[in-house]
Scaffold this motif. Structure first.
Motif, mmCIF file in Angstrom:
data_model
loop_
_atom_site.group_PDB
_atom_site.id
_atom_site.type_symbol
_atom_site.label_atom_id
_atom_site.label_comp_id
_atom_site.label_asym_id
_atom_site.label_seq_id
_atom_site.Cartn_x
_atom_site.Cartn_y
_atom_site.Cartn_z
ATOM 1 N N TYR A 110 91.833 15.572 43.500
ATOM 2 C CA TYR A 110 92.208 14.221 43.358
ATOM 3 C C TYR A 110 93.458 13.987 42.495
ATOM 4 C CZ TYR A 110 92.463 9.325 42.870
ATOM 5 O OH TYR A 110 93.124 7.909 42.907
ATOM 6 N N VAL A 111 93.283 14.518 41.540
ATOM 7 C CA VAL A 111 94.242 14.238 40.291
ATOM 8 C C VAL A 111 95.845 15.055 41.051
ATOM 9 C CG1 VAL A 111 95.310 15.016 38.157
ATOM 10 C CG2 VAL A 111 92.949 14.324 38.246
ATOM 11 N N GLY A 112 95.795 16.103 41.716
ATOM 12 C CA GLY A 112 96.846 16.503 42.273
ATOM 13 C C GLY A 112 97.597 16.019 43.386
ATOM 14 N N LEU A 113 96.616 15.056 44.385
ATOM 15 C CA LEU A 113 96.940 14.165 45.389
ATOM 16 C C LEU A 113 97.510 13.234 44.783
ATOM 17 C CD1 LEU A 113 94.001 15.077 47.771
ATOM 18 C CD2 LEU A 113 96.604 15.721 48.113
ATOM 19 N N GLU A 114 96.879 12.613 43.813
ATOM 20 C CA GLU A 114 97.130 10.986 43.372
ATOM 21 C C GLU A 114 98.865 11.372 42.528
ATOM 22 O OE1 GLU A 114 94.893 8.345 40.274
ATOM 23 O OE2 GLU A 114 95.791 9.930 39.070
ATOM 24 N N GLU A 115 99.081 12.578 42.276
ATOM 25 C CA GLU A 115 100.479 12.886 41.677
ATOM 26 C C GLU A 115 101.437 12.804 42.859
ATOM 27 O OE1 GLU A 115 102.149 15.065 38.749
ATOM 28 O OE2 GLU A 115 100.871 13.636 37.966
ATOM 29 N N ALA A 116 101.241 13.043 44.044
ATOM 30 C CA ALA A 116 102.266 13.148 45.076
ATOM 31 C C ALA A 116 101.956 11.871 45.884
ATOM 32 C CB ALA A 116 101.668 14.416 45.947
ATOM 33 N N ALA A 117 101.156 10.969 45.616
ATOM 34 C CA ALA A 117 100.861 9.795 46.455
ATOM 35 C C ALA A 117 102.228 8.807 46.329
ATOM 36 C CB ALA A 117 99.852 8.927 46.318
ATOM 37 N N ALA A 118 102.533 8.375 47.273
ATOM 38 C CA ALA A 118 103.617 7.174 47.454
ATOM 39 C C ALA A 118 102.895 5.818 47.177
ATOM 40 C CB ALA A 118 104.434 7.105 48.718
ATOM 41 N N ARG A 119 101.606 5.725 47.675
ATOM 42 C CA ARG A 119 101.083 4.310 47.405
ATOM 43 C C ARG A 119 99.552 4.814 47.408
ATOM 44 N NH1 ARG A 119 101.597 -0.084 51.975
ATOM 45 N NH2 ARG A 119 101.177 -1.509 50.028
ATOM 46 N N ILE A 120 99.065 3.993 46.358
ATOM 47 C CA ILE A 120 97.742 4.120 45.848
ATOM 48 C C ILE A 120 96.805 2.717 45.838
ATOM 49 C CG2 ILE A 120 96.006 4.580 43.974
ATOM 50 C CD1 ILE A 120 98.367 6.415 42.824
ATOM 51 N N LEU A 121 96.046 2.811 47.018
ATOM 52 C CA LEU A 121 95.362 1.553 47.169
ATOM 53 C C LEU A 121 93.976 1.549 46.682
ATOM 54 C CD1 LEU A 121 96.177 0.735 51.106
ATOM 55 C CD2 LEU A 121 97.790 0.050 48.665
ATOM 56 N N THR A 122 93.381 0.758 45.815
ATOM 57 C CA THR A 122 92.276 0.826 45.027
ATOM 58 C C THR A 122 91.387 -0.348 45.043
ATOM 59 O OG1 THR A 122 91.101 1.941 43.176
ATOM 60 C CG2 THR A 122 93.081 0.691 42.636
ATOM 61 N N TYR A 123 90.158 -0.048 45.050
ATOM 62 C CA TYR A 123 89.156 -1.223 45.095
ATOM 63 C C TYR A 123 88.272 -0.841 44.123
ATOM 64 C CZ TYR A 123 85.064 -4.513 46.116
ATOM 65 O OH TYR A 123 84.305 -5.213 46.267
ATOM 66 N N GLU A 124 87.901 -1.801 43.128
ATOM 67 C CA GLU A 124 86.610 -1.414 42.109
ATOM 68 C C GLU A 124 85.894 -2.681 41.692
ATOM 69 O OE1 GLU A 124 86.083 1.099 40.231
ATOM 70 O OE2 GLU A 124 87.651 2.530 40.479
ATOM 71 N N THR A 125 84.583 -2.285 41.341
ATOM 72 C CA THR A 125 83.484 -3.165 41.136
ATOM 73 C C THR A 125 82.811 -3.154 40.000
ATOM 74 O OG1 THR A 125 81.795 -1.653 42.143
ATOM 75 C CG2 THR A 125 82.946 -3.245 43.627
ATOM 76 N N GLN A 126 83.299 -2.176 39.139
ATOM 77 C CA GLN A 126 82.472 -2.080 37.794
ATOM 78 C C GLN A 126 83.397 -1.940 36.539
ATOM 79 O OE1 GLN A 126 79.819 1.263 37.780
ATOM 80 N NE2 GLN A 126 78.755 0.542 35.685
ATOM 81 N N PHE A 127 84.692 -1.280 36.932
ATOM 82 C CA PHE A 127 85.521 -0.911 35.756
ATOM 83 C C PHE A 127 87.079 -1.224 36.294
ATOM 84 C CE2 PHE A 127 82.244 2.536 34.916
ATOM 85 C CZ PHE A 127 81.636 1.890 33.789
ATOM 86 N N VAL A 128 87.840 -1.634 35.241
ATOM 87 C CA VAL A 128 89.080 -1.590 35.539
ATOM 88 C C VAL A 128 89.799 -0.228 36.165
ATOM 89 C CG1 VAL A 128 91.585 -1.800 34.437
ATOM 90 C CG2 VAL A 128 89.830 -3.231 33.914
ATOM 91 N N PRO A 129 90.591 0.048 37.193
ATOM 92 C CA PRO A 129 90.986 1.273 37.736
ATOM 93 C C PRO A 129 91.502 2.015 36.598
ATOM 94 C CG PRO A 129 91.644 -0.552 39.167
ATOM 95 C CD PRO A 129 91.125 -1.122 38.085
ATOM 96 N N GLY A 130 91.326 3.379 36.675
ATOM 97 C CA GLY A 130 91.452 4.407 35.777
ATOM 98 C C GLY A 130 92.945 4.634 35.387
ATOM 99 N N LEU A 131 94.084 4.316 36.500
ATOM 100 C CA LEU A 131 95.404 4.043 36.041
ATOM 101 C C LEU A 131 95.792 3.064 35.402
ATOM 102 C CD1 LEU A 131 96.834 5.530 39.459
ATOM 103 C CD2 LEU A 131 96.855 6.698 37.228
ATOM 104 N N LEU A 132 94.893 1.855 35.245
ATOM 105 C CA LEU A 132 95.430 0.750 34.286
ATOM 106 C C LEU A 132 94.500 0.640 33.221
ATOM 107 C CD1 LEU A 132 95.586 -1.583 37.655
ATOM 108 C CD2 LEU A 132 97.094 0.018 36.812
ATOM 109 N N GLN A 133 93.853 1.559 32.960
ATOM 110 C CA GLN A 133 92.800 1.337 31.554
ATOM 111 C C GLN A 133 93.691 1.653 30.200
ATOM 112 O OE1 GLN A 133 89.563 3.804 31.909
ATOM 113 N NE2 GLN A 133 88.800 2.821 33.892
ATOM 114 N N THR A 134 93.262 0.787 29.302
ATOM 115 C CA THR A 134 93.871 1.049 28.121
ATOM 116 C C THR A 134 93.126 2.340 27.386
ATOM 117 O OG1 THR A 134 92.506 -0.388 26.799
ATOM 118 C CG2 THR A 134 94.561 -1.405 27.742
ATOM 119 N N GLU A 135 93.664 2.773 26.551
ATOM 120 C CA GLU A 135 93.129 3.974 25.717
ATOM 121 C C GLU A 135 91.635 3.711 25.075
ATOM 122 O OE1 GLU A 135 94.126 7.624 22.693
ATOM 123 O OE2 GLU A 135 95.440 6.132 23.124
#
Length: 291
Positions: A110-135
């Motif tokens: 998944y990490v490898g594919l995420e690196e190559a993606a042109a668009r990332i569409l994500t739906y989350e119900t429990q946490f802020v999406p990982g790419l948008l989380q603070t440390e």
């Protein structure tokens, strides 16, 4: 004679490159009218091995690829050299390789594919999406709410998540479209101070960056989708869209047309049910003021 068009240099990441090369091998085999069984026999393998190679599910061995290119009629030395160079690059470890002791194989893909993606569409119900989380927010999640007890492994998992976010700052960053359930923003992950910083971060990245955020209000929550998912879309024609579904024991990667159509329609419905991006930013500001 069969010709081959090597993948352009802009293709990034060994995982994506492996999938592209597999698709090119499939086209060459079909153009030469050779069955998977015959191709497998030629490289001392099986029909299923050829299938896995063409789907990008396994690494490509130079010896096997050389034999297949010869069998498929690719004799031009320049084309063969470029193709084999890409094979070597597809076997190079990604930056996440140093975290391989922490990552299951299905998430490394998944990490490898995420690196190559042109668009990332994500739906989350429990946490802020990982790419948008603070440390701090990520640390609270990974440490199960006990960051003061976090050991080296937990800290490295958080470091990995922060490294993944670098794709948003690079030239040609993928566009991220995140739809988040309202409950995510009321869940006090890490406590008040952590949530304040997290909301400030969301307000920042959605202002001028490559991120669009929409919030689904409580009254429309849970109708369009049964659970979280991510859809990856790529600029390369050889890379099909992929839907990623994670569960406790692993993950599913969906790429069949009928599956992609279902999730595309669901995501469209989510964006309609959610507040607009501008109203979502206002929503974030109100939640921050309430905190």
């Amino acid at each position: 004679m069969v010709t081959v068009e090597p993948t352009p240099e802009r293709e990034s990441g060994p995982t994506a490159l492996r999938i592209v090369l597999g698709a090119q091998l499939r086209r060459l085999r079909e153009a030469a009218e050779i069955s998977r069984a015959d191709a497998g026999y030629a490289i001392r393998g099986s029909e299923s091995k050829i299938s896995r190679m063409e789907l990008g599910r396994v690494g490509l061995k130079e010896r096997d690829v050389k034999d297949l290119l010869t069998m498929y009629g690719v004799t031009d030395e320049d084309a063969r050299t470029k193709f084999l160079d890409m094979v070597r690059r597809s076997n190079s470890p990604g930056w996440w390789h140093r975290y391989s002791d922490l990552l299951p194989d299905w998430f490394q893909d998944y990490v490898g594919l995420e690196e190559a993606a042109a668009r990332i569409l994500t739906y989350e119900t429990q946490f802020v999406p990982g790419l948008l989380q603070t440390e701090d927010y990520a640390m609270a999640i990974v440490s199960s709410g006990r960051p003061e007890l976090a050991g080296p492994a937990v800290k490295r998992r958080v470091s990995l998540r922060m490294q993944r976010q670098r794709i948003l700052a690079r030239p040609g960053a993928p566009r991220v479209w995140a739809v988040v359930d309202e409950s995510v923003l009321h869940r006090p992950i890490g406590g008040r101070a952590v949530m304040l910083r997290q909301i400030d971060h969301l307000l920042s990245v959605t202002k001028d960056g490559p991120v669009t955020l929409q919030i689904i209000p409580y009254q429309l929550s849970g109708y369009a989708a049964e659970g979280p998912f991510t859809m990856l879309r790529f600029g390369e024609p050889d890379l099909p869209d992929i839907v990623y579904l994670e569960h406790l024991a692993g993950a599913l990667y969906l790429d069949k047309l009928e599956e992609l159509e279902i999730y595309s329609r669901v995501f469209d419905r989510l964006t309609v049910d959610a507040e607009t991006p501008d109203r979502s930013r206002q929503f974030l500001a109100k939640i921050r003021a309430d905190l």
